[in-house]
Design a protein around this motif. Structure first.
Motif, PDB file in Angstrom:
ATOM      1  N   GLY A 153       0.796  -1.223   0.000  1.00 19.74           N
ATOM      2  CA  GLY A 153       0.000   0.000   0.000  1.00 19.74           C
ATOM      3  C   GLY A 153       0.828   1.271   0.000  1.00 19.74           C
ATOM      4  O   GLY A 153       0.414   2.315   0.507  1.00 19.74           O
ATOM      5  N   MET A 154       2.004   1.187  -0.601  1.00 18.80           N
ATOM      6  CA  MET A 154       2.918   2.327  -0.606  1.00 18.80           C
ATOM      7  C   MET A 154       2.497   3.351  -1.668  1.00 18.80           C
ATOM      8  O   MET A 154       1.900   2.988  -2.682  1.00 18.80           O
ATOM      9  N   ALA A 155       2.820   4.612  -1.437  1.00 22.59           N
ATOM     10  CA  ALA A 155       2.542   5.649  -2.437  1.00 22.59           C
ATOM     11  C   ALA A 155       3.405   5.385  -3.667  1.00 22.59           C
ATOM     12  O   ALA A 155       4.531   4.907  -3.555  1.00 22.59           O
ATOM     13  N   ARG A 156       2.880   5.730  -4.838  1.00 22.74           N
ATOM     14  CA  ARG A 156       3.567   5.384  -6.089  1.00 22.74           C
ATOM     15  C   ARG A 156       4.968   5.990  -6.181  1.00 22.74           C
ATOM     16  O   ARG A 156       5.905   5.337  -6.630  1.00 22.74           O
ATOM     17  N   GLU A 157       5.121   7.250  -5.764  1.00 21.52           N
ATOM     18  CA  GLU A 157       6.431   7.912  -5.906  1.00 21.52           C
ATOM     19  C   GLU A 157       7.487   7.186  -5.082  1.00 21.52           C
ATOM     20  O   GLU A 157       8.616   6.972  -5.509  1.00 21.52           O
ATOM     21  N   GLN A 158       7.057   6.808  -3.871  1.00 22.98           N
ATOM     22  CA  GLN A 158       8.000   6.121  -2.981  1.00 22.98           C
ATOM     23  C   GLN A 158       8.343   4.739  -3.542  1.00 22.98           C
ATOM     24  O   GLN A 158       9.507   4.332  -3.549  1.00 22.98           O
ATOM     25  N   ALA A 159       7.320   4.047  -4.048  1.00 27.86           N
ATOM     26  CA  ALA A 159       7.527   2.714  -4.630  1.00 27.86           C
ATOM     27  C   ALA A 159       8.459   2.809  -5.830  1.00 27.86           C
ATOM     28  O   ALA A 159       9.340   1.971  -6.031  1.00 27.86           O
TER      29      ALA A 159
END
Lengths: 221, 256
Positions: B119-125
């Motif tokens: 469930g990580m934010a896309r930018e961080q992923a």
């Protein structure tokens, strides 16, 4: 043969044919949309590990695959009202027949797409820790859709042609309107040639649109 | 002896009448690198696949961090999906056939678990995925479709994908068996690099020469049991069991 062609009386009643043409398109679109819903419900039942869900779906599908389409039209129009003791409008009966028929076939199309996805894809997703729902949504269904598109389109074309059977219930589709025009003009050659061409234009246009959709949905392959 | 991360007790696996695994007790401690060898059909892949529940156990228990996986009720053990997903998040797997998602780019493949499972934010992923891809030497292929890559590159993406989840244990199921010979080296180099980082790994392989250098422990599996277990020197150079000796002889000369 010295038949003299005369499209004049047909062209004079072209508005009748235009109504039929639009009704054919309308009933096809409505039945495809409802058929997709029926198909989705059936495929979810069919793929369920619970027998009390998968069996009725399998029987339903087999029933439709092994009976003539016109029988479904007659059943919904003449037989179902006896059970419900209400009479059905020809349009409603035709939509019920078409959408349940196509639903049964769509269910098989959807199932074929899903089971065609290699085991490795399920495992790759599962190994990442995805739930069944997530792996279906993210991995299996997106890939299955691109494989479903060609058989789905083929099936929808079948449906489009089967709409002509609605004329047997006196629904004012293109064929029924042609029969009306013929009754007024006694020009069967011109009338039925005209509507054959109208069906042709409809299907060719639809197949062009379908090809565009197919190209977009299968882009990654 | 360090406390084990993962423990297996009395594992049996049957496929119908076929009794593949016949009572295995086993544990993995942090930092261990275990190579599992054996003939085809010996059950080595099945054994590995039981560890992240790619296969259901016919009998036996799996314990992770001192907690048993599964829920027991009236003597029946069930494995709720939530528990299995949690195990798989911690025990990553790399497959023989890579199993990359063909409808996603290389970068999306590596981001997928982070976004969908964690469930990580896309930018961080995206940032993490780029780092992992850089580690396996594929920074230039991030926007490529997996189908356009060589087998060796695909397998390195698969490793990056597994690593992105920060697993405590990594399982490799014959990671080089479907590769052309000239592509094996690039994948083994990546695995070797992970060994240098001190990661906990289990490797099912036919690359005995690699297993010798890679492993802290070697298991020879035959007929569904651990036939011989020891250091690479013990099992691969001076095997005590006749069965192991014969297996190694059939492999012929291999360079240590």
């Amino acid at each position: 043969m010295d038949y003299s062609w005369d499209f004049g009386p047909v062209i004079a009643r072209f508005d009748m044919l235009a109504i039929g043409f639009l009704n054919t398109i309308k009933i096809a679109i409505v039945s495809i949309l409802l058929g997709v819903v029926v198909g989705l419900v059936l495929v979810l039942m069919r793929l369920s590990p619970r027998k009390w869900l998968s069996w009725p779906a399998a029987i339903f599908i087999e029933f439709y695959r092994n009976t003539p389409p016109i029988v479904h039209f007659f059943w919904f129009f003449y037989a179902l009202p006896v059970l419900l003791s209400v009479s059905l409008d020809p349009y409603v009966a035709a939509v019920l027949a078409l959408s349940t028929q196509s639903g049964a076939f769509y269910a098989e199309v959807f199932r074929g797409g899903i089971v065609s996805i290699e085991r490795g894809q399920w495992e790759g997703a599962r190994a990442l820790g995805m739930t069944h729902a997530a792996l279906m949504r993210r991995i299996i269904v997106p890939q299955a859709i691109s494989r479903m598109v060609p058989p789905f389109i083929e099936r929808s074309f079948e449906l489009l042609k089967t709409t002509a059977l609605a004329s047997t219930l006196a629904y004012a589709d293109l064929l029924y309107q042609a029969m009306m025009v013929n009754a007024e003009t006694f020009r069967p050659l011109e009338v039925y040639t005209t509507i054959a061409l109208m069906y042709l234009v409809l299907l060719v246009t639809a197949s062009q649109l379908a090809r565009l959709a197919e190209a977009r949905l299968t882009a990654y392959q | 002896m360090q406390k084990p991360i993962l423990e297996i007790k009395g594992l049996h696996k049957r496929f119908g009448d076929h009794h593949v695994l016949r009572g295995i007790d086993f544990s993995v401690a942090a930092g261990e690198r275990i190579a599992i060898i054996g003939g085809s059909g010996s059950g080595k892949s099945t054994f590995l696949r039981c560890m992240n529940f790619m296969e259901t156990l016919s009998e036996g228990e799996i314990w992770l961090d001192g907690k048993r996986i599964g829920t027991e009720r009236n003597g029946q053990v069930t494995y709720p999906e939530r528990q299995l997903c949690a195990v798989r998040e911690r025990v990553g797997m790399v497959f023989q056939q890579f199993n990359l998602f063909p409808h996603m780019t290389v970068l999306q493949n590596v981001m997928e678990g982070l976004v969908t499972v964690k469930g990580m934010a896309r930018e961080q992923a995206r940032e993490i995925a780029l780092q992992e891809l850089d580690k396996v030497g594929l920074s230039e292929k991030v926007d490529a479709w997996p189908g356009r890559l060589s087998g060796g590159q695909q397998q390195r993406v698969a490793i990056a994908r597994a690593l992105s989840m920060k697993p405590e244990i990594l399982l490799f199921d014959e990671p080089t068996s479907s590769l052309d010979p000239e592509l094996v080296g690039e994948v083994l180099r990546v695995i070797n690099h992970l060994a240098e980082e001190g990661r906990t790994m289990l490797l099912v392989t036919h690359e005995l020469g690699f297993a010798y250098h890679f492993a802290t422990k070697v298991i020879f599996l035959a007929d569904g049991v651990f036939h011989e277990v020891g250091t690479p020197d013990e099992v691969l150079k001076n095997p005590r069991q006749a069965r192991t000796q014969e297996f190694l002889r059939r492999f012929g000369e291999f360079a240590f």
